[in-house]
Design an enzyme around this catalytic site. Structure first.
Site, PDB file in Angstrom:
ATOM      1  CB  ALA A   1      -8.339   7.953   4.503  1.00 53.25           C
ATOM      2  N   GLY A   2     -10.942   8.419   6.507  1.00 50.68           N
ATOM      3  CA  GLY A   2     -11.961   9.101   6.724  1.00 50.68           C
ATOM      4  C   GLY A   2     -13.371   8.241   7.007  1.00 50.68           C
TER       5      GLY A   2
ATOM      6  CG  ASN B   1      -6.092   1.451  11.556  1.00 53.97           C
ATOM      7  OD1 ASN B   1      -4.899   1.667  11.377  1.00 53.97           O
ATOM      8  ND2 ASN B   1      -6.484   1.116  12.737  1.00 53.97           N
ATOM      9  CB  THR B   2      -8.846   5.854  13.451  1.00 50.93           C
ATOM     10  OG1 THR B   2      -7.499   5.915  12.669  1.00 50.93           O
ATOM     11  CG2 THR B   2      -8.718   6.432  14.309  1.00 50.93           C
TER      12      THR B   2
ATOM     13  CE  LYS C   1      -3.538   2.582   2.555  1.00 55.78           C
ATOM     14  NZ  LYS C   1      -3.967   3.276   3.783  1.00 55.78           N
TER      15      LYS C   1
ATOM     16  N   GLY D   1      -8.226   9.454   9.613  1.00 53.42           N
ATOM     17  CA  GLY D   1      -8.570   9.725  11.069  1.00 53.42           C
ATOM     18  C   GLY D   1      -9.548  10.626  11.409  1.00 53.42           C
TER      19      GLY D   1
END
Length: 261
Positions: A183-184, A205-206, A95, A156
């Site tokens: 992301a986001g 993830n987050t 990635k 995040g």
């Protein structure tokens, strides 16, 4: 879902950073049903040797590992990190992240394309973290990428799909290319929305790692991805400017005034 000739069992990709403990991470991976997890080589090797026990833990999860170049801000950093990851994990998958803006963590499109071209020549199979820009996407495909990972919003931030129209345009423009929203993503409904729009997968993830109960949240994301994909395949109705009655008007009895009998 097939990417680079490999069939993945789930359309949910899971990041491995920021979990309360390795045990919670393993439980979250299992609950999510994810078949692919990402890991930052730089982040883990910076933990003073703790990474030595982290790799076997991920391998034991049964998931395919996608190393990433998180934290890299130049072509040289990203290419060097990718080569280290290939030596460590024995995989050509990477990635690719090359950050260009400190506040938003937006990718540097110029460095990203250059690094992708170098790594593709070196035999890597690249998952580039990019924006929703069509020109950048085309350049990445020309450089040798076979998948694109556009952001929904800054890493995040949990803002979800901030520019839906741009993502819809991107999905239509790259009709035959695997697109993974990265992301986001903040809540399962964001993931479901991405799949409903026809995106092939999401990377989270987050939103899972920082949840009050990461395991329960991972399970919720796994179910949301399945629901979103099923809705897309079912053919959702398009938005309309005006109301449309669900009960037909023609053929109904006229109960208006007009006669006393």
């Amino acid at each position: 879902m097939q990417i680079y000739g490999v069939t993945l069992p789930s359309r949910l990709l899971l990041g491995t950073a920021q979990y309360p403990s390795p045990q919670v991470l393993v439980q979250a991976i299992d609950a999510s049903g994810a078949g692919l997890v990402t890991v930052s080589l730089r982040r883990e090797t910076a933990r003073g040797g703790d990474g030595a026990g982290f790799w076997p833990l991920l391998h034991a999860s049964g998931c395919r590992i996608l190393p990433n170049t998180a934290g890299c801000h130049s072509v040289r950093e990203a290419v060097t990190t990718a080569h280290m990851a290939r030596d460590l994990f024995g995989t050509a998958w990477i990635k690719l992240e090359v950050i260009g803006h400190a506040d938003t963590l937006q990718p540097d499109p110029f460095a990203l394309v250059e690094a992708a071209r170098i790594l593709a020549t070196d035999g890597f199979q690249i998952f580039p973290y990019t924006t929703d820009d069509l020109v950048v996407g085309e350049k990445l495909l020309e450089a040798g990428c076979e998948v694109l990972m556009p952001w929904a919003s800054p890493i995040g931030s949990a803002q979800g799909l901030r520019h839906v129209a741009a993502l819809v345009t991107m999905r239509a423009h790259f009709a035959g290319v695997p697109l993974i929203v990265d992301a986001g993503i903040g809540v399962p409904s964001h993931a479901a929305q991405a799949l409903e729009l026809g995106f092939d997968a999401v990377l989270v993830n987050t939103a899972v790692a920082r949840a009050g109960d990461p395991v329960a949240m991972a399970r919720a994301f796994g179910q949301a991805v399945e629901a979103g994909r099923m809705a897309y395949q079912a053919g959702p109705m398009l938005p309309r400017d005006m109301a449309v009655p669900s009960t037909p008007i023609f053929g109904m009895a006229n109960l208006g005034s007009g006669g006393g009998r």
